[in-house]
Write a protein that holds these residues in place. Structure first.
Motif, PDB file in Angstrom:
ATOM      1  N   MET A   1       3.951  -3.231   8.042  1.00  0.00           N
ATOM      2  CA  MET A   1       5.030  -2.347   8.469  1.00  0.00           C
ATOM      3  C   MET A   1       5.010  -1.061   7.663  1.00  0.00           C
ATOM      4  SD  MET A   1       9.163  -2.951   8.440  1.00  0.00           S
ATOM      5  CE  MET A   1       9.271  -2.823   6.658  1.00  0.00           C
ATOM      6  N   ALA A   2       5.033   0.077   8.346  1.00  0.00           N
ATOM      7  CA  ALA A   2       5.019   1.377   7.677  1.00  0.00           C
ATOM      8  C   ALA A   2       6.444   1.887   7.487  1.00  0.00           C
ATOM      9  CB  ALA A   2       4.210   2.375   8.491  1.00  0.00           C
ATOM     10  N   VAL A   3       6.744   2.314   6.265  1.00  0.00           N
ATOM     11  CA  VAL A   3       8.041   2.914   5.937  1.00  0.00           C
ATOM     12  C   VAL A   3       7.764   4.386   5.664  1.00  0.00           C
ATOM     13  CG1 VAL A   3      10.089   2.784   4.484  1.00  0.00           C
ATOM     14  CG2 VAL A   3       8.715   0.717   4.886  1.00  0.00           C
TER      15      VAL A   3
ATOM     16  N   GLU B   1       0.849  -1.193   0.000  1.00  0.00           N
ATOM     17  CA  GLU B   1       0.000   0.000   0.000  1.00  0.00           C
ATOM     18  C   GLU B   1       0.881   1.238   0.000  1.00  0.00           C
ATOM     19  OE1 GLU B   1      -3.641   2.231   2.442  1.00  0.00           O
ATOM     20  OE2 GLU B   1      -2.710   0.431   3.278  1.00  0.00           O
ATOM     21  N   LEU B   2       0.542   2.171  -0.854  1.00  0.00           N
ATOM     22  CA  LEU B   2       1.244   3.454  -0.886  1.00  0.00           C
ATOM     23  C   LEU B   2       0.244   4.544  -0.543  1.00  0.00           C
ATOM     24  CD1 LEU B   2       3.917   4.979  -1.577  1.00  0.00           C
ATOM     25  CD2 LEU B   2       2.966   5.313  -3.882  1.00  0.00           C
TER      26      LEU B   2
ATOM     27  N   GLU C   1      10.029   7.477   5.565  1.00  0.00           N
ATOM     28  CA  GLU C   1      10.887   8.525   4.998  1.00  0.00           C
ATOM     29  C   GLU C   1      11.281   8.173   3.568  1.00  0.00           C
ATOM     30  OE1 GLU C   1      14.170   9.191   7.626  1.00  0.00           O
ATOM     31  OE2 GLU C   1      12.892   9.147   9.404  1.00  0.00           O
ATOM     32  N   ASN C   2      11.476   9.218   2.743  1.00  0.00           N
ATOM     33  CA  ASN C   2      11.724   8.998   1.313  1.00  0.00           C
ATOM     34  C   ASN C   2      12.896   8.062   1.055  1.00  0.00           C
ATOM     35  OD1 ASN C   2       9.589  10.683   0.700  1.00  0.00           O
ATOM     36  ND2 ASN C   2      10.870  12.488   0.382  1.00  0.00           N
ATOM     37  N   GLU C   3      14.028   8.320   1.690  1.00  0.00           N
ATOM     38  CA  GLU C   3      15.203   7.481   1.450  1.00  0.00           C
ATOM     39  C   GLU C   3      14.957   6.041   1.895  1.00  0.00           C
ATOM     40  OE1 GLU C   3      18.767   9.095   3.065  1.00  0.00           O
ATOM     41  OE2 GLU C   3      18.719  10.903   1.827  1.00  0.00           O
ATOM     42  N   LYS C   4      14.224   5.895   2.994  1.00  0.00           N
ATOM     43  CA  LYS C   4      13.922   4.544   3.489  1.00  0.00           C
ATOM     44  C   LYS C   4      12.933   3.838   2.562  1.00  0.00           C
ATOM     45  CE  LYS C   4      14.886   5.539   8.349  1.00  0.00           C
ATOM     46  NZ  LYS C   4      14.320   5.637   9.728  1.00  0.00           N
ATOM     47  N   ILE C   5      11.994   4.602   1.970  1.00  0.00           N
ATOM     48  CA  ILE C   5      11.051   4.012   1.019  1.00  0.00           C
ATOM     49  C   ILE C   5      11.809   3.491  -0.204  1.00  0.00           C
ATOM     50  CG2 ILE C   5       9.169   4.523  -0.593  1.00  0.00           C
ATOM     51  CD1 ILE C   5       8.027   6.417   1.527  1.00  0.00           C
TER      52      ILE C   5
END
Length: 264
Positions: free
Chosen positions: A92-94, A24-25, A96-100
């Motif tokens: 699990m929620a990701v 999911e985004l 931050e942009n770099e982490k995504i």
């Protein structure tokens, strides 16, 4: 929160038991109607990345828009003050942009193939967006010429490469990064500055034509009105009432006097 259309994978997936993981985004909603896709560049970039993977049936994709002007209570409680984009994988929620980006590359089936290593292209497209923002702020010849010079470098790269996309004939993460920014340059540049990309940038226009024909771009692309309002808000300018009521339009054509058939 509202769900957007996205391709859902069917059949055999990445895992041995045939299960296709759902990703999911969560993306920012329109600042005009609070439901349709907003003009967040990173939201569209990751939407495109994941849409390509869903088309390959390595994942099933669900896209949800959130009105950040009136976020629902469960959004506040689940994600605190973190704004979209937010990726949710197996609960699990990701955040931050770099982490995504890292999560898509390392943990999402098929994601590794999107993240091509190409320092030349990475350098070529970085800072392009900052030149648009500077032009909209300064509104002078220096900033306009700086943006034009950058666009010409991209055009030259595409001419030398002579491929459909930045690194070859297959889309990669750099295309998902560049094309939303080119769209903002087209729409916001035209609205605020009457700026138009020169038609002599034939290879850049050919590139954009290819992108306009892809569902990954058209399904993730915000309406022109939302792109315009994105920059109006940055300038503390309110949207006019008739603009809020307009039927959403999408600029996905190329100049009529530009014949690219011979370049195909």
């Amino acid at each position: 929160m509202a769900d957007e259309d996205a391709p859902h994978a069917n059949g055999n997936g990445h895992e041995e038991n045939g299960h296709v993981p759902e990703i999911e985004l969560i993306i920012k909603a329109s600042t005009i109607d609070g439901r349709r896709k907003g003009a967040c560049l990173f939201c569209q970039e990751y939407f495109m990345d994941l849409y390509l993977l869903a088309e390959l049936k390595t994942i099933s994709l669900k896209v949800t828009t959130v009105d950040m002007q009136k976020p629902p209570p469960d959004f506040r409680s689940n994600f605190d003050a973190n704004p979209p984009p937010i990726l949710i994988d197996n609960g699990m929620a990701v955040l931050e942009n770099e982490k995504i980006e890292r999560h898509i590359m390392k943990n999402v089936p098929g994601g590794y193939n999107l993240f091509v290593q190409d320092k030349e292209v990475a350098t070529l497209i970085e800072n392009l967006y900052s030149k648009l923002k500077l032009m909209l702020l300064k509104k002078d010849d220096v900033s306009i010429n700086s943006l034009l010079s950058h666009l010409r470098k991209i055009n030259l790269h595409l001419e030398k490469k002579n491929t459909r996309f930045l690194t070859g004939d297959t889309m990669c993460c750099f295309d998902c990064e560049l094309m939303p920014r080119l769209q903002h340059i087209r729409v916001a540049g035209k609205y605020f500055m009457d700026f138009q990309m020169p038609t002599d940038l034939r290879y850049l226009w050919r590139y954009m034509l290819h992108m306009y024909q892809l569902d990954a771009f058209t399904q993730s692309c915000p309406a022109d009105q939302d792109i315009v309002n994105h920059y109006k808000q940055q300038q503390n300018v309110k949207m006019k009432k008739h603009e809020e009521l307009e039927t959403p339009t999408f600029t996905t054509s190329i100049p009529v006097d530009l014949d690219l058939q011979q370049d195909e």
